[in-house]
Scaffold this active site. Structure first.
Site, PDB file in Angstrom:
ATOM      1  N   ASN A 120      37.663  46.083  49.223  1.00 47.88           N
ATOM      2  CA  ASN A 120      36.939  44.871  48.831  1.00 47.88           C
ATOM      3  C   ASN A 120      37.931  43.715  48.895  1.00 47.88           C
ATOM      4  OD1 ASN A 120      35.552  42.833  47.563  1.00 47.88           O
ATOM      5  ND2 ASN A 120      35.446  43.832  45.558  1.00 47.88           N
ATOM      6  N   LYS A 176      37.406  40.656  48.616  1.00 48.32           N
ATOM      7  CA  LYS A 176      37.017  39.527  47.759  1.00 48.32           C
ATOM      8  C   LYS A 176      37.136  38.212  48.551  1.00 48.32           C
ATOM      9  CE  LYS A 176      38.133  42.317  43.803  1.00 48.32           C
ATOM     10  NZ  LYS A 176      38.516  42.434  42.408  1.00 48.32           N
ATOM     11  N   HIS A 236      28.892  44.010  41.886  1.00 47.59           N
ATOM     12  CA  HIS A 236      30.288  44.015  41.446  1.00 47.59           C
ATOM     13  C   HIS A 236      30.381  43.271  40.109  1.00 47.59           C
ATOM     14  CE1 HIS A 236      34.551  43.107  41.263  1.00 47.59           C
ATOM     15  NE2 HIS A 236      34.723  44.117  42.085  1.00 47.59           N
ATOM     16  N   GLU A 265      32.378  41.163  39.031  1.00 42.39           N
ATOM     17  CA  GLU A 265      32.627  39.726  39.150  1.00 42.39           C
ATOM     18  C   GLU A 265      31.324  38.986  39.406  1.00 42.39           C
ATOM     19  OE1 GLU A 265      35.779  39.978  42.053  1.00 42.39           O
ATOM     20  OE2 GLU A 265      37.063  40.870  40.526  1.00 42.39           O
ATOM     21  N   GLU A 291      33.609  51.169  38.197  1.00 40.03           N
ATOM     22  CA  GLU A 291      34.753  50.263  38.069  1.00 40.03           C
ATOM     23  C   GLU A 291      34.818  49.730  36.642  1.00 40.03           C
ATOM     24  OE1 GLU A 291      35.835  48.544  42.226  1.00 40.03           O
ATOM     25  OE2 GLU A 291      34.419  47.204  41.259  1.00 40.03           O
ATOM     26  N   GLY A 348      41.938  44.512  38.787  1.00 42.57           N
ATOM     27  CA  GLY A 348      42.945  43.478  39.014  1.00 42.57           C
ATOM     28  C   GLY A 348      43.953  43.337  37.887  1.00 42.57           C
ATOM     29  N   SER A 351      42.325  48.848  40.027  1.00 41.60           N
ATOM     30  CA  SER A 351      43.773  49.030  40.181  1.00 41.60           C
ATOM     31  C   SER A 351      44.147  50.367  40.815  1.00 41.60           C
ATOM     32  CB  SER A 351      44.486  48.851  38.840  1.00 41.60           C
ATOM     33  OG  SER A 351      44.265  47.540  38.340  1.00 41.60           O
TER      34      SER A 351
HETATM   35  P1  PGA Z   1      41.371  46.014  42.118  1.00 42.06           P
HETATM   36  O1  PGA Z   1      39.830  45.610  42.354  1.00 42.06           O
HETATM   37  O2  PGA Z   1      41.635  47.215  42.996  1.00 42.06           O
HETATM   38  O3  PGA Z   1      42.160  44.810  42.532  1.00 42.06           O
HETATM   39  O4  PGA Z   1      41.507  46.335  40.667  1.00 42.06           O
HETATM   40  C1  PGA Z   1      38.834  46.570  42.530  1.00 42.06           C
HETATM   41  C2  PGA Z   1      37.507  45.868  42.715  1.00 42.06           C
HETATM   42  O5  PGA Z   1      37.280  44.829  42.080  1.00 42.06           O
HETATM   43  O6  PGA Z   1      36.643  46.330  43.493  1.00 42.06           O
END
Ligand code: PGA
Length: 255
Positions: free
Chosen positions: A12, A14, A98, A100, A169, A175, A214
């Site tokens: 992803n 982003k 997601h 976010e 997740e 992140g 992460s």
């Molecule tokens: P990350 O993000 O691996 O940077 O923690 C995962 C995601 O948001 O899909």
């Protein structure tokens, strides 16, 4: 990971790499994962780069996904992109719900379900995300929250067993550098699998449940070794081809 399911490793990106850089990264992913014949590898660039990346990856096993979709097919929806447009651009997958998008763009369980329906109808493979906030985990509500999110779309995914995937997740792990440990991840993945089994054995056996938050090359093997973890949805570590390939390699070894 259960050998009955082929591991799925999805990046992803982003809101990163919307232009020529996207092609460079896609090309590096293609090169670094070329030998991996036991994992499905998907990259999800921003909308502006999907067609370029699809062109760059033409003839390779790496597939392209989007990060969002609008549930209507066309019309007066300024700034939005439909599922058939994504398909036309070369996308085969789409990340939905997601955290976010849920937190910053007000996406509800109902909207995520609607998008899941449309994606499947049009022929895109949805990766639908679920996951609890830190405060929900601290209050012991993790399984309830994830089950509520899952219930909104599980029966829709069941219409085409194995076409879509689910990504667990935990929001506090995205992140942040904090990862759910294998046991924490497996507990939630097992609950998701059990819920799918209530719908049908076929859906439970065929649906891949990814872990995200992460994930990196150094912790991927431990997570992917869990019985019900069938792959990963990777943010930060998907922006460097070697790091991303390191995760895909872990899947390849365990498959
Ligand atoms: P990350 O993000 O691996 O940077 O923690 C995962 C995601 O948001 O899909």
């Amino acid at each position: 990971m259960n050998k009955a399911r082929r591991p799925l490793i999805a990046g992803n990106w982003k809101m990163n790499h919307g232009g020529a850089n996207a092609c460079n990264l896609a090309s590096a992913v293609k090169r670094t994962t070329a030998e991996f014949d036991k994992v499905d590898v998907v990259v999800c660039p921003p909308f502006t780069a999907i067609a370029w990346v699809a062109e760059e990856l033409r003839g390779s096993a790496v597939q392209v996904g989007a990060q969002n979709v609008h549930p209507k097919d066309s019309g007066a929806f300024t700034g939005e992109v439909s599922a058939s447009m994504l398909l036309d651009a070369g996308a085969r997958w789409v990340i939905l719900g997601h955290s976010e998008r849920r937190a910053m763009f007000g996406e509800t369980d109902t909207l995520v379900a609607e998008k899941t329906r449309v994606a499947l109808d049009v022929g895109l493979r949805p990766i639908v995300c679920v996951g609890e906030l830190l405060e929900e985990r601290e209050k012991g509500q993790t399984l309830d929250v994830v089950k509520r999110q899952l219930n909104a779309f599980a029966s829709i995914l069941a219409d085409k067993p194995g076409v879509g995937a689910i990504a667990y997740e935990p929001v506090w792990a995205i992140g942040t550098g904090k990862t759910a440990g294998p046991a924490e991840a497996q507990e939630v993945h097992a609950m998701i699998r059990a819920r799918l089994r209530e719908i049908s054995a076929e859906v439970a056996e065929k649906t891949r449940i990814l872990y995200g938050g992460s994930m990196k090359a150094s912790n991927a093997e431990g997570l992917l070794a869990c019985e019900d973890v069938d792959g990963g949805l990777i943010g930060g570590a998907s922006l460097k081809a070697e790091d991303f390939a390191g995760i895909a390699l872990a899947g390849q070894k365990l498959a």
